[in-house]
Design a protein around this motif. Structure first.
Motif, short mmCIF file in Angstrom:
data_model
loop_
_atom_site.label_atom_id
_atom_site.label_comp_id
_atom_site.label_asym_id
_atom_site.label_seq_id
_atom_site.Cartn_x
_atom_site.Cartn_y
_atom_site.Cartn_z
N ALA A 52 -27.53 45.14 21.09
CA ALA A 52 -28.19 45.94 22.13
C ALA A 52 -29.66 46.13 21.79
N LYS A 53 -29.92 46.44 20.54
CA LYS A 53 -31.32 46.65 20.10
C LYS A 53 -32.13 45.38 20.31
N THR A 54 -31.60 44.24 19.87
CA THR A 54 -32.33 42.97 20.00
C THR A 54 -32.60 42.64 21.46
N THR A 55 -31.61 42.88 22.31
CA THR A 55 -31.77 42.61 23.74
C THR A 55 -32.81 43.52 24.36
N TRP A 56 -32.77 44.80 24.03
CA TRP A 56 -33.73 45.74 24.61
C TRP A 56 -35.14 45.53 24.08
N LEU A 57 -35.28 44.97 22.89
CA LEU A 57 -36.61 44.57 22.44
C LEU A 57 -37.20 43.53 23.38
#
Length: 339
Positions: A129-134
């Motif tokens: 989720a973090k990588t995608t939202w970055l």
């Protein structure tokens, strides 16, 4: 204005003509037909998104039926809309497949990127989720909700400095965003920056004095700074919405004013949870003994001894799941769910 519309339609025509020229769509459409299809897709898409936002799922499904022509099916927006509908149905794998298809067709589709991150969070995969939202924030760097959810992901993952940075950016673009101030305050408390935490909470309560979550956090920060249990307890508004960190603090406050029964009731779930350390276990044993519950104290002692021997990867997984559940309650959700 007319010049802007003409330029937009020319861009749409160019985009669709490029796609249709690839052989994935019927090529017997005129440019007028292509533009009309694009307009219809955008119009229907707005209706679907608005319906999903307000929980009007029958309307969303009805609108979806209007764009089932093959002429739409190589459009990124078509797959995004399908992914959004499946997301509200809790059909994560199918929704993810459609969102990834949308992003393969249009890598800068920010709504598809954002929703893909939401699915990863729902699946307890906060790293993804973090990588995608970055990536979402690179596409749209000024959206406060995107920065907020990224901040929540960092908070759950324990990357507190980056959580502070993301939440601060969210507040830069939406200064009165109380949810971002709340998580920022919680993050400051985790890093020991209690004065900064108090500043954020006081800002929330200044504009919303009845905010129970902020008031609960305010009591916690007062205790951490002033060590005044009575003053801290005066800020406790709703025990049912306390996080496990706040439960620890308020249980200690009850204990210090000799309200042992309230302390034991509040601390019980902490004592039996994977979050409990040796200090927590000793504290709970002391509570039980102060209440004259020696038999329960003996039972808890044996439980804690057994727990120490079996504190394995399963316990760590449980801790992660509890943190993930907390994160899901904090996220900004664009769509309602069909529970």
């Amino acid at each position: 204005m007319n010049q802007k519309i003409s330029l937009s339609l020319l861009f749409i025509t160019f985009s669709l003509t490029s796609i249709l020229g690839e052989g994935n769509e019927p090529t017997n459409l005129s440019q007028t037909d292509i533009i009309q299809l694009k307009i219809e897709l955008e119009k229907t898409g707005r209706n679907i998104i608005n319906a999903l936002r307000y929980g009007k799922f029958s309307l969303a499904d009805s609108e979806w039926k209007k764009i089932q022509s093959d002429n739409y099916k190589n459009e990124a927006e078509y797959h995004y809309l399908n992914g959004a509908i499946l997301y509200t149905r809790l059909e994560w794998p199918e929704a993810k497949e459609n969102l990834l298809r949308a992003l393969s067709l249009e890598p800068n589709h920010e709504a598809a990127s954002y929703l893909l991150g939401m699915i990863y969070a729902q699946e307890d995969n906060w790293a993804a989720a973090k990588t995608t939202w970055l990536e979402t924030n690179k596409i749209s760097p000024y959206n406060p909700f995107y920065h907020y959810n990224l901040g929540v992901a960092y908070f759950i993952l324990g990357d507190l400095n980056r959580a502070i940075s993301s939440l601060s950016l969210s507040l830069e673009y939406k200064p009165n965003y109380s949810e971002a101030k709340t998580i920022l305050a919680k993050t400051y408390m985790e890093t020991g920056e209690f004065l900064n935490a108090r500043r954020e909470i006081e800002s929330i309560l200044e504009s919303d004095p009845k905010n129970q979550l902020a008031s609960n956090l305010y009591g916690r920060v007062i205790y951490e700074i002033e060590k005044d249990p009575k003053k801290a307890l005066s800020k406790l508004k709703n025990e049912r919405i306390l996080g496990w960190r706040e439960k620890k603090v308020y249980a200690r406050c009850y204990y210090e004013v000799r309200r042992w029964r309230e302390s034991e009731s509040l601390f019980r779930t902490i004592a039996f949870s994977p979050f409990a350390d040796e200090y927590d276990q000793s504290f709970y044993l002391n509570l039980l003994l102060n209440l004259g519950l020696e038999e329960k104290a003996n039972d808890f002692f044996h439980f804690s001894q057994k727990k120490s021997r079996n504190d394995s990867s399963i316990a760590e997984a449980y801790r992660n799941l509890l943190s993930s559940r907390e994160g899901k309650t904090l996220l900004y959700h664009y769509f309602k769910m069909r529970y």
